[in-house]
Scaffold this active site. Structure first.
Site, PDB file in Angstrom:
ATOM      1  N   TYR A   1       0.803  -1.227   0.000  1.00  0.00           N
ATOM      2  CA  TYR A   1       0.000   0.000   0.000  1.00  0.00           C
ATOM      3  C   TYR A   1       0.837   1.278   0.000  1.00  0.00           C
ATOM      4  O   TYR A   1       0.292   2.376   0.078  1.00  0.00           O
ATOM      5  CB  TYR A   1      -1.013  -0.019   1.154  1.00  0.00           C
TER       6      TYR A   1
ATOM      7  N   LYS B   1       3.204 -14.814   4.122  1.00  0.00           N
ATOM      8  CA  LYS B   1       3.463 -15.617   2.920  1.00  0.00           C
ATOM      9  C   LYS B   1       4.974 -15.725   2.732  1.00  0.00           C
ATOM     10  O   LYS B   1       5.512 -15.535   1.633  1.00  0.00           O
ATOM     11  CB  LYS B   1       2.776 -14.951   1.711  1.00  0.00           C
TER      12      LYS B   1
ATOM     13  N   ASP C   1      -3.001 -18.042   2.768  1.00  0.00           N
ATOM     14  CA  ASP C   1      -4.046 -18.753   2.025  1.00  0.00           C
ATOM     15  C   ASP C   1      -4.709 -19.819   2.904  1.00  0.00           C
ATOM     16  O   ASP C   1      -5.939 -19.948   2.930  1.00  0.00           O
ATOM     17  CB  ASP C   1      -3.526 -19.331   0.695  1.00  0.00           C
TER      18      ASP C   1
ATOM     19  N   ASP D   1      -6.377  -6.113   4.811  1.00  0.00           N
ATOM     20  CA  ASP D   1      -7.505  -5.502   4.098  1.00  0.00           C
ATOM     21  C   ASP D   1      -8.458  -6.596   3.619  1.00  0.00           C
ATOM     22  O   ASP D   1      -9.672  -6.532   3.822  1.00  0.00           O
ATOM     23  CB  ASP D   1      -6.947  -4.683   2.912  1.00  0.00           C
TER      24      ASP D   1
ATOM     25  N   ASP E   1     -12.283  -8.105   5.503  1.00  0.00           N
ATOM     26  CA  ASP E   1     -13.595  -8.123   4.835  1.00  0.00           C
ATOM     27  C   ASP E   1     -14.204  -9.522   4.927  1.00  0.00           C
ATOM     28  O   ASP E   1     -15.416  -9.680   5.079  1.00  0.00           O
ATOM     29  CB  ASP E   1     -13.466  -7.702   3.366  1.00  0.00           C
TER      30      ASP E   1
HETATM   31 MG    MG Z   1     -11.105  -2.705   2.569  1.00  0.00          MG
END
Ligand code: MG
Ligand code: NAI
Length: 332
Positions: free
Chosen positions: A126, A171, A204, A228, A232
């Site tokens: 980001y 990861k 994962d 992020d 969700d």
């Molecule tokens: Mg989001």
């Protein structure tokens, strides 16, 4: 003088409905606070050419905490525009994003979940440093020891105050340099906190475990992009965006906000669910040292979700105002 100064930023769309609702509930709860309102977002950008005017940043810095609604970002590139929330996270150095997911009495909610995702909030992919060379596009992922250490420490301390279980999500098997630095740094920080159960989980596999058995997790810490996405997912497991709160915290400042955006499809209709913002306000009260008020507020939310009335997104017919009044009755 009021004990706490709380900066309210409504922003755009349903932010203008859910923040006033949350304020009414906080006032009914009897929080000893002075509320200061400030502007941010797309509408103020169109009017004044800045999505976060200088006085808003000053008000946010001067407050003990910020309660933020939501802002709209255009999906096309607009000269001079930047995302208000990303700017505030950076300027206030809000390095950790806390996204709790807890089972409540709402349709489609998986039972038994009570976890917190701690998302690194300042770096990773980001940093948005992207380049293109013909048909090849490259994005940088920046991981630093200092940012990994501070978010790792915060997550470990949070886990120690909860059920003592920390999952470090990564990861590093594919990205041993960047993800490896994050993983080893967080593990070092976690080792300093006595009595923690610490495990590392590949991202994962973590997604699969969350879908099948989220009740198994307590605190999860991870880099920006993974946080992020997985937050969700956990919001989806526990009733969706209408009920998902979050907090952005740093050494000196803190900003609390729903996970959802400005919801232009329902904005202005008086039907937005204020629960996510009210639960974010409860997180804010905890941060301000008002744990007893936070528990009362959460209990009022739980009782209202259980007994009704419910807003449209949760299968009910209540307006924002009707739902807010029900909350106010329960906290008064
Ligand atoms: Mg989001
Ligand atoms: P969104 O979260 O605004 O809406 C997604 C869906 O959830 C919509 O159907 C909406 O009606 C529903 N929803 C959201 N909040 C709700 C609430 N309180 N009560 C009932 N239903 C609710 O996401 P979307 O549509 O992708 O983005 C809209 C705008 O919000 C965009 O400009 C986006 O950039 C911005 N956004 C801002 C965020 C922030 O300020 N932190 C976070 C996410 C998106």
């Amino acid at each position: 003088m009021a004990k706490h100064t709380i900066c309210l930023i409504e922003g755009d769309g349903v932010g203008r409905e859910v923040i006033p609702a949350a304020r009414r509930v906080l006032e009914a709860l009897g929080v000893d606070a002075e509320f200061v309102s400030a502007e941010a977002g797309w509408e103020v950008f169109e009017r004044r050419g800045a999505s976060v005017p200088g006085e808003t940043l000053d008000a946010a810095r001067a407050a003990d905490a910020v309660l933020f609604g939501a802002t709209t970002s255009p999906s096309r590139r607009v000269e001079g525009f930047f995302s208000a929330i990303r700017y505030l996270r950076r300027e206030l150095d809000l390095f950790a994003n806390l996204r709790p997911a807890r089972s409540r009495a709402v349709p489609g909610c998986v039972p038994g979940v009570d976890l917190v995702i701690v998302r690194e909030n300042t770096e990773g992919l980001y940093v948005a440093q992207e380049r293109r060379y013909g048909d090849t596009a490259i994005a940088d992922a920046v991981i630093t020891r200092s940012a990994s250490a501070r978010v790792g420490r915060l997550a470990a301390e949070l886990a120690a105050r909860r059920r003592g279980d920390l999952a470090v999500v990564h990861k590093a098997n594919v990205l041993p340099v960047t993800q490896g630095l994050f993983l080893s740094t967080v593990l070092e920080e976690a080792a300093r906190v006595p009595g923690l159960r610490v495990r590392d989980v590949i991202v994962d596999a973590c997604a699969m475990h969350l879908v099948r058995d989220a009740a198994h997790f307590d605190v999860l810490v991870m880099t920006n992009l993974f946080g992020d996405i997985l937050s969700d997912l956990t919001a989806g497991l526990t009733g969706g965006l209408g009920v998902a709160p979050s907090g952005n915290v740093g050494e000196r400042h803190a900003l609390f906000e729903s996970v959802h955006g400005s919801a232009p499809d329902i904005a202005g209709q008086g039907v937005a669910n204020p629960t996510a913002t009210v639960l974010s306000a409860a997180m804010m009260l905890d941060h301000l040292g008002e744990g007893a008020l936070a528990r009362r507020l959460e209990a009022a939310v739980d009782a209202t979700l259980q007994e009704g009335p419910r807003t449209r997104d949760l299968g009910g017919e209540a307006s924002t105002d009707t739902f807010t009044q029900a909350l106010i009755r329960r906290v008064s």
